[in-house]
Design a protein around this motif. Structure first.
Motif, mmCIF file in Angstrom:
data_model
loop_
_atom_site.group_PDB
_atom_site.id
_atom_site.type_symbol
_atom_site.label_atom_id
_atom_site.label_comp_id
_atom_site.label_asym_id
_atom_site.label_seq_id
_atom_site.Cartn_x
_atom_site.Cartn_y
_atom_site.Cartn_z
ATOM 1 N N LEU A 133 0.827 -1.215 0.000
ATOM 2 C CA LEU A 133 0.000 0.000 0.000
ATOM 3 C C LEU A 133 0.861 1.264 0.000
ATOM 4 O O LEU A 133 0.577 2.218 -0.723
ATOM 5 N N HIS A 152 -7.563 4.754 6.060
ATOM 6 C CA HIS A 152 -6.706 5.412 7.067
ATOM 7 C C HIS A 152 -6.923 6.932 7.108
ATOM 8 O O HIS A 152 -6.878 7.509 8.194
ATOM 9 N N GLU A 206 -5.367 -11.932 -1.540
ATOM 10 C CA GLU A 206 -4.431 -10.865 -1.930
ATOM 11 C C GLU A 206 -5.155 -9.954 -2.910
ATOM 12 O O GLU A 206 -5.433 -10.334 -4.046
ATOM 13 N N ALA A 207 -5.452 -8.742 -2.467
ATOM 14 C CA ALA A 207 -6.271 -7.861 -3.296
ATOM 15 C C ALA A 207 -5.657 -7.688 -4.681
ATOM 16 O O ALA A 207 -6.345 -7.797 -5.699
ATOM 17 N N SER A 208 -4.379 -7.394 -4.726
ATOM 18 C CA SER A 208 -3.715 -7.263 -6.017
ATOM 19 C C SER A 208 -2.337 -7.912 -5.979
ATOM 20 O O SER A 208 -2.044 -8.860 -6.691
ATOM 21 N N HIS A 218 -8.152 -1.542 -0.365
ATOM 22 C CA HIS A 218 -6.974 -2.366 -0.656
ATOM 23 C C HIS A 218 -7.056 -3.786 -0.123
ATOM 24 O O HIS A 218 -6.122 -4.559 -0.306
ATOM 25 N N THR A 219 -8.102 -4.105 0.599
ATOM 26 C CA THR A 219 -8.132 -5.453 1.167
ATOM 27 C C THR A 219 -9.539 -5.864 1.582
ATOM 28 O O THR A 219 -10.358 -5.024 1.945
ATOM 29 N N THR A 267 -3.565 -5.199 8.965
ATOM 30 C CA THR A 267 -4.362 -5.348 10.187
ATOM 31 C C THR A 267 -4.649 -3.964 10.748
ATOM 32 O O THR A 267 -3.887 -3.034 10.549
HETATM 33 O O1 73E Z 1 -2.675 -6.912 -2.162
HETATM 34 C C1 73E Z 1 -2.043 -5.791 -1.587
HETATM 35 C C2 73E Z 1 -2.091 -4.635 -2.579
HETATM 36 O O2 73E Z 1 -1.338 -4.943 -3.720
HETATM 37 C C3 73E Z 1 -2.749 -5.390 -0.289
HETATM 38 O O3 73E Z 1 -2.636 -6.444 0.658
HETATM 39 C C4 73E Z 1 -2.128 -4.122 0.275
HETATM 40 O O4 73E Z 1 -2.251 -3.095 -0.722
HETATM 41 C C5 73E Z 1 -1.547 -3.380 -1.929
HETATM 42 C C6 73E Z 1 -1.670 -2.168 -2.837
HETATM 43 O O5 73E Z 1 -2.977 -2.040 -3.313
HETATM 44 C C7 73E Z 1 -2.777 -3.688 1.531
HETATM 45 N N1 73E Z 1 -2.154 -3.145 2.589
HETATM 46 C C8 73E Z 1 -3.089 -2.880 3.502
HETATM 47 N N2 73E Z 1 -4.250 -3.268 3.040
HETATM 48 N N3 73E Z 1 -4.057 -3.777 1.807
HETATM 49 C C9 73E Z 1 -2.871 -2.277 4.811
HETATM 50 C C10 73E Z 1 -3.883 -2.315 5.776
HETATM 51 C C11 73E Z 1 -3.664 -1.738 7.008
HETATM 52 C C12 73E Z 1 -2.463 -1.129 7.294
HETATM 53 C C13 73E Z 1 -1.466 -1.094 6.340
HETATM 54 C C14 73E Z 1 -1.680 -1.674 5.099
#
Ligand code: 73E
Length: 787
Positions: free
Chosen positions: A114, A297, A625-627, A333-334, A249
């Motif tokens: 992210l 966030h 895994e989102a991406s 993102h998730t 998380t």
């Molecule tokens: O799949 C990835 C994605 O490629 C995903 O897990 C990640 O974001 C990437 C970019 O899009 C992600 N990080 C977080 N959530 N999704 C996250 C959540 C809480 C705190 C920090 C990061």
């Protein structure tokens, strides 16, 4: 020539005024600082000019708690197209450029994908001449530094500012005050230039540092108040002290909420102040600003903007809401439940009572709107922003913005059809996909100059640097033996460079004739480093039983940080390090397989790892895994993927062909259809599997009496209070993974055939440039124009 002289003159000046020495007498870190300072003298005037050209035009802002920028020196020199010249200058001074490059600390103000995505986006936008600026937090400590002691992860503070940070400029006069229920804090902006390739556009990353409002109080203190004054100063500075080291998380901590409101409020005040100075009204704010929320966030921006518009500026609520919805957009993102932010009402009320009241009002308005749209009263709870004592930030983000996007097609489909389906039914026009991307400037041009030069030579043009789809033209060389031969030589060279680095920093020898099989990403159960670990251990036992087993030598490489409080993730690190110890010290196995878990995986290490990979491990549980973006970096450097149908892997395979990758395992729909899954029964039926799973508890390995290995074993076979056994399907996917690894082994025997697969992956990676992603955001969400 003249440029060089000017640069040297500037370096000498900074050496004198900053360090009181001549350049010759500086150590490498000091040399790095004066070089960067000298470059800044050149960058800043162009930066100012670049800002002028966007005056009066709509601009976009990326609000993100994380910007994982990595190092800046080489990236800036490349984008300024001055790397060669500086290398020469340093050589004339008898200085090795690589040592200067290595003196720079990573700006590690992010956890993983992210935060790195935010950094790639800034590079792409500046390169494409889009006005996109970042807003975030200037953490004094970035993501912790990781060491292994006896195979256990040990964390150390990342004091990245200690020896000076030459790329940012403190803009003290533009400080703003952020108010919390327990007092005010000063937000001081530090601006860093984001230089586009070719240097036409230079955008701004503005990071806020928290400070006490009045240093003045410290001078005025009397003895009794001294400790109070110090406490006030510490409390204020604590807000930007350290990055929360959790990836995917949610940590519902007061300080985290403070961080969020701190940078969001400062950023919005900054934008509002500048806008008002120019237009004397906020009614047209949304016509000149697009603000992207990087996950939830910064979602407190929605009520904060409502506060500013209605309470500070006196706009009507409904008018203000229209401005807000048309200004903001939200990226999800998730889908992981544990990552979906929910703040307790109690915490919010305590820290941000006024904001809480506004959220209540938004929630009330939402309910009315839903009823008006024909939603039944009994359905309202599903949408409630405030529910069961919590505030649901994702719901607030969907309702308070004009756009909600996922980060890969599969992920967006799951949002639309499952997780957010009820919202999709209400606002279908708000939902869209923006598949992630990566910048080829850092992830190919900078990290793999050898392959870059070869590509430019073959294409007769370097247009791919700003238009990655040009790589498609490489496909015609897929059967050209001499081209494939050269590709393999370059890959070998990158493997040798990596091996030398690993030897230097880890003290481990690796065989560059072996297959480099690499998994680098945060440590998380859903990413399934454990699946690879089980595979390695099974292979080890098979090799012991059958020394003639026909395999190509392999080096299994891992790089991953575990969140300090994530016990199971730390257990997996220890387990892999135990396997490494067993395998690497076994003379009978020597030369066949090796296991290396590199320490302190970070952006600058990644730059060495991706180009040297033969195999890209993307083995997450389908749907989790989102991406992924590491998957794209491997592809761009010509490494086939062994992976599941998950995230952007699906699109990678769509572009490069299933026959050039190694897809295995359950798909999303298979998992949905699984009934009565009993891993305890199943693991006995798969040859070799029970032995490796039970190695966690049968005395094969030692976890130093931490109970880590037993806990991992239980998670797989018994489950826990919060989940069923093997909820990430490690056992279920094991056989399919092992079979895919066999296909990798067999395919690699045909060296040219393998090189061809690599080549076709490279040639079809054009889609995964963040230039494409940014162009879509700019056109489809932000509605901004290039300079
Ligand atoms: O799949 C990835 C994605 O490629 C995903 O897990 C990640 O974001 C990437 C970019 O899009 C992600 N990080 C977080 N959530 N999704 C996250 C959540 C809480 C705190 C920090 C990061």
């Amino acid at each position: 020539m003249k440029n060089k002289e000017v640069l040297l003159e500037r370096m000498e000046r900074y050496a004198l005024t900053t360090f009181g020495k001549r350049v010759d007498d500086l150590n490498n870190n000091e040399k790095y600082v004066v070089l960067a300072k000298a470059l800044m003298e050149e960058i800043v005037p162009q930066w100012l000019k670049s800002q002028e050209k966007f005056a009066g035009k709509k601009q976009a802002y990326y609000l993100s708690a994380e910007f994982l920028m990595g190092r800046a020196l080489t990236n800036n020199l490349i984008n300024m197209q001055r790397k060669k010249e500086v290398e020469e200058l340093l050589a004339e001074l008898g200085v090795d450029y690589n040592q200067i490059e290595d003196a720079e600390e990573d700006a590690a103000l992010g956890n993983g994908g992210l935060g790195r995505l935010a950094a790639c986006f800034l590079d792409s936008a500046a390169t494409l001449d889009y006005p996109l600026h970042g807003y975030g937090i200037r953490y004094q400590y970035g993501i912790f530094k990781q060491k292994f002691i006896d195979g256990f992860q040990v964390e150390e503070g990342d004091n990245w500012l200690e020896y000076g940070e030459p790329w940012s400029i403190r803009k003290g006069l533009e400080s703003v005050i952020v108010s919390f229920a327990d007092g005010d804090v000063k937000a001081v902006p530090y601006d860093t230039p984001v230089i586009g390739y070719g240097q036409k556009t230079i955008n701004t990353l503005r990071l806020w540092q928290a400070e006490a409002v009045k240093e003045f109080d410290f001078q005025a203190f009397n003895e009794q108040e001294y400790d109070l004054a110090v406490k006030a100063k510490n409390d204020a500075e604590n807000i930007s002290k350290v990055l929360y080291p959790n990836d995917s998380t949610d940590e519902g901590k007061l300080l985290r909420l403070k961080q969020q409101y701190f940078f969001v409020s400062a950023s919005l005040q900054d934008l509002v102040r500048k806008h008002k100075a120019k237009y004397n009204t906020l009614e047209n704010f949304h016509k000149l600003h697009a603000i992207q929320l990087n996950d939830t966030h910064p979602a407190v921006a929605i009520p904060e903007m409502m506060r500013i518009l209605t309470k500070v500026e006196g706009l009507e609520w409904s008018k203000a809401w229209e401005i807000v919805v048309n200004t903001f957009a939200y990226t999800n993102h998730t889908l992981l439940a544990e990552a979906l932010e929910q703040w307790s009402i109690k915490l919010y009320k305590k820290l941000l009572p006024e904001i809480y009241t506004i959220i209540e009002k938004i929630d009330g308005q939402l309910k009315k709107e839903l009823l008006a749209k024909g939603v039944e009263a009994k359905e309202l709870d599903k949408y409630a922003i405030i529910h069961n004592g919590n505030i649901k930030m994702a719901w607030l983000s969907i309702y308070g913005t004009k756009s909600t996007n996922g980060v890969a097609q599969l992920h967006t489909n799951l949002l639309i059809n499952q997780e957010l389906n009820h919202w999709y039914k209400i606002y279908p026009e708000r939902f869209n996909n923006k598949t992630n991307g990566i910048t080829q400037r850092r992830w190919l041009l900078q990290s793999n100059p050898e392959l870059s030069n070869f590509i430019t030579e073959l294409l007769g043009s370097d247009a791919w640097i700003t238009n990655l789809t040009e790589l498609k033209k490489l496909e015609k060389f897929a059967d050209d033996q001499s081209v494939l031969q050269r590709f393999m030589e370059i890959k070998k060279m990158k493997k040798e460079q990596l091996a030398a680095y690993i030897k230097r920093v880890e003290g481990i020898d690796i065989d560059t004739n072996s297959i480099f099989d690499i998994q680098i990403k945060r440590l998380h159960e859903y990413k399934r480093q454990l699946l690879k670990a089980f595979y390695i251990l099974d292979l080890y036992y098979r090799l012991k039983e059958n020394p003639d087993l026909d395999i190509i030598p392999r080096t299994f490489i891992f790089g991953a940080k575990a969140a300090p409080g994530y016990f199971r993730a730390k257990g997996i690190i220890k387990f892999i390090n135990e396997i490494a110890k067993l395998v690497n010290n076994d003379k009978e196995i020597s030369g066949k397989i090796k296991v290396v878990f590199v320490q302190n995986y970070r952006v600058s290490y990644a730059e060495k790892l991706f180009p040297a990979a033969d195999v890209s491990e993307q083995i997450s549980t389908a749907g989790k895994e989102a991406s992924g973006t590491g998957n794209m970096k491997f592809m761009l450097n010509g490494a086939p993927t062994i992976g599941t149908y998950d995230g952007a892997n699906v699109e990678i395979v769509e572009e490069a062909g299933e026959e050039n990758n190694f897809i295995f395992g359950l798909r999303v729909e298979d998992i949905a259809a699984l009934k009565d899954y009993n891993p305890k029964e199943e693991y006995k039926k798969i040859k070799g599997l029970q032995r490796v799973v039970d190695s966690l508890v049968d005395g094969t390995f030692d976890d130093g009496k931490t109970g880590m290995f037993k806990e991992l074993h239980d998670a797989l076979l018994i489950g826990a209070s919060w989940h069923k056994p093997d909820h990430y399907y490690v056992i279920k996917d094991f056989e399919s993974y092992r079979e895919a690894q066999q296909r990798v082994n067999d395919a690699y025997k045909d060296r040219l055939g393998w090189a061809r697969k690599c080549w076709i992956n490279l040639a079809n990676s054009g889609k995964f440039s963040s230039d494409r992603t940014i162009d879509q955001y700019a056109k489809e969400i932000w509605e901004i124009e290039k300079a």
